[in-house]
Design a protein around this motif. Structure first.
Motif, PDB file in Angstrom:
ATOM      1  N   ASP A   1      13.031  -2.421   0.963  1.00  0.00           N
ATOM      2  CA  ASP A   1      11.715  -1.471   1.010  1.00  0.00           C
ATOM      3  C   ASP A   1      11.459  -0.947  -0.861  1.00  0.00           C
ATOM      4  OD1 ASP A   1      10.633  -2.076   3.379  1.00  0.00           O
ATOM      5  OD2 ASP A   1      12.525  -0.842   3.511  1.00  0.00           O
ATOM      6  N   TYR A   2      12.910  -0.949  -1.152  1.00  0.00           N
ATOM      7  CA  TYR A   2      13.239  -0.087  -2.370  1.00  0.00           C
ATOM      8  C   TYR A   2      12.365  -0.905  -3.212  1.00  0.00           C
ATOM      9  CZ  TYR A   2      15.559   3.538  -0.366  1.00  0.00           C
ATOM     10  OH  TYR A   2      15.784   4.493  -0.033  1.00  0.00           O
TER      11      TYR A   2
ATOM     12  N   SER B   1      -1.449  -0.249  -2.363  1.00  0.00           N
ATOM     13  CA  SER B   1      -1.439  -1.058  -3.749  1.00  0.00           C
ATOM     14  C   SER B   1       0.073  -1.246  -2.653  1.00  0.00           C
ATOM     15  CB  SER B   1      -0.103  -0.133  -5.129  1.00  0.00           C
ATOM     16  OG  SER B   1       0.341   1.434  -4.952  1.00  0.00           O
ATOM     17  N   LEU B   2       1.275  -0.553  -2.253  1.00  0.00           N
ATOM     18  CA  LEU B   2       2.139  -1.040  -0.933  1.00  0.00           C
ATOM     19  C   LEU B   2       1.897  -2.009  -0.605  1.00  0.00           C
ATOM     20  CD1 LEU B   2       5.316  -0.683  -1.100  1.00  0.00           C
ATOM     21  CD2 LEU B   2       4.828   0.751   0.831  1.00  0.00           C
ATOM     22  N   ASN B   3       0.825  -2.121   0.704  1.00  0.00           N
ATOM     23  CA  ASN B   3      -0.049  -3.133   1.069  1.00  0.00           C
ATOM     24  C   ASN B   3      -0.009  -4.827   0.182  1.00  0.00           C
ATOM     25  OD1 ASN B   3      -0.208  -1.416   2.890  1.00  0.00           O
ATOM     26  ND2 ASN B   3      -2.217  -0.450   2.742  1.00  0.00           N
ATOM     27  N   PHE B   4      -1.152  -4.046  -0.955  1.00  0.00           N
ATOM     28  CA  PHE B   4      -1.337  -5.313  -1.860  1.00  0.00           C
ATOM     29  C   PHE B   4       0.096  -6.174  -2.559  1.00  0.00           C
ATOM     30  CE2 PHE B   4      -2.449  -7.076  -6.235  1.00  0.00           C
ATOM     31  CZ  PHE B   4      -2.943  -7.408  -5.725  1.00  0.00           C
ATOM     32  N   VAL B   5       1.046  -5.416  -2.692  1.00  0.00           N
ATOM     33  CA  VAL B   5       2.573  -6.128  -3.012  1.00  0.00           C
ATOM     34  C   VAL B   5       3.135  -6.561  -1.652  1.00  0.00           C
ATOM     35  CG1 VAL B   5       4.711  -5.314  -3.151  1.00  0.00           C
ATOM     36  CG2 VAL B   5       2.940  -4.577  -4.691  1.00  0.00           C
ATOM     37  N   THR B   6       2.939  -6.364  -0.640  1.00  0.00           N
ATOM     38  CA  THR B   6       3.244  -6.779   0.563  1.00  0.00           C
ATOM     39  C   THR B   6       2.050  -8.465   0.822  1.00  0.00           C
ATOM     40  OG1 THR B   6       4.075  -5.240   1.547  1.00  0.00           O
ATOM     41  CG2 THR B   6       3.697  -6.740   2.821  1.00  0.00           C
ATOM     42  N   MET B   7       1.479  -8.247   0.694  1.00  0.00           N
ATOM     43  CA  MET B   7       0.244  -9.608   0.588  1.00  0.00           C
ATOM     44  C   MET B   7       1.214 -10.262  -0.438  1.00  0.00           C
ATOM     45  SD  MET B   7      -3.799  -9.666   0.867  1.00  0.00           S
ATOM     46  CE  MET B   7      -3.909  -8.973  -0.947  1.00  0.00           C
TER      47      MET B   7
END
Length: 257
Positions: free
Chosen positions: A79-80, A101-107
């Motif tokens: 997560d970090y 931005s976090l959702n984009f990184v996950t995808m």
């Protein structure tokens, strides 16, 4: 006349008033008294089960539906890492909020993982099709690959008739079939049916052959070779002789045309 009318009116209203008073004071009729005996009394004999709660009843209600206090899960190193990568991307691209931005990184990470898996599957399939997958499935395959790759590098310098004769004398029929196949490739390359390359597969050579009849013959001989050599089982004398005669016939055909 008027006096008589007044007297009659007085008497009429007096009678109505008396009638109303009698209706108001009249009591309703009493209902008949009902008598009951002991036979009419019924006793309920059904038992009632007492409900009790165990001291540890709270342990039974651990489902999420019974959790009324939500606690945020502790963040892991993964997560970090995603948050760190999202912060870098926010400095490069424009996002509405940090969560975007976090959702984009996950995808993005899921897409990269999928591409890696597809690439690994592609390499495995390619190795199997090229019959180089023996290093995964075969016993002592590493030793065989190193030994016979040296032979393939010098395919145009080898005396295959001599090598085949020695293999048959030693009872190594599978190796003899391999020599027949390499000998066939040598003859086909010398007569310009194919262009020899140690990195090419049977499918690569098949596409280079122009004649349909030659392509059909090479397909069948490749099938025999793959079945016998990569099958890692010993063949009997009858099967070996049939396969040997087929290779000899094809080598002669490709040599004379």
């Amino acid at each position: 006349m008027n006096k008589i009318f007044l007297v009659l009116s007085f008497l009429f209203f007096l009678n109505i008033s008396n009638a109303q008073d009698s209706l108001a004071t009249e009591e309703p009729p009493k209902a008949a008294a009902v008598k009951y005996s002991e036979k009419d009394i019924k006793i309920d004999s059904d038992t009632i089960e007492a409900k009790t709660f165990s001291k540890n009843f709270k342990k039974k209600y651990t489902d999420s539906d019974f959790v009324y206090e939500y606690k945020a899960p502790e963040k892991t190193a993964w997560d970090y890492f995603k948050e760190w990568l999202a912060s870098i991307l926010r400095g490069i691209f424009t996002f509405n909020n940090p969560q975007a931005s976090l959702n984009f990184v996950t995808m993005l990470l899921k897409v990269i993982a999928a591409l890696i898996i597809i690439f690994v599957i592609y390499l495995i399939v390619k190795a199997i099709i090229a019959k180089e997958g023996q290093w995964i499935f075969g016993k002592n395959a590493h030793k065989k690959t190193v030994y016979y790759s040296e032979i393939e590098k010098n395919i145009h310098l080898l005396d295959f008739e001599k090598l085949i004769k020695e293999s048959i004398q030693n009872g190594e029929r599978r190796i003899a079939i391999r020599y027949y196949y390499l000998w066939l490739l040598k003859i086909m390359a010398q007569n310009h049916y194919i262009e020899w390359d140690i990195e090419k597969t049977n499918s690569d050579y098949l596409y280079e052959i122009k004649s349909p009849s030659h392509r059909e013959e090479f397909t069948y001989l490749s099938y025999l070779y793959n079945h016998i050599w990569y099958g890692e089982f010993e063949i009997d004398e009858t099967t070996f002789l049939k396969t040997e005669n087929r290779f000899k016939k094809s080598i002669k055909t490709f040599s004379n045309e």
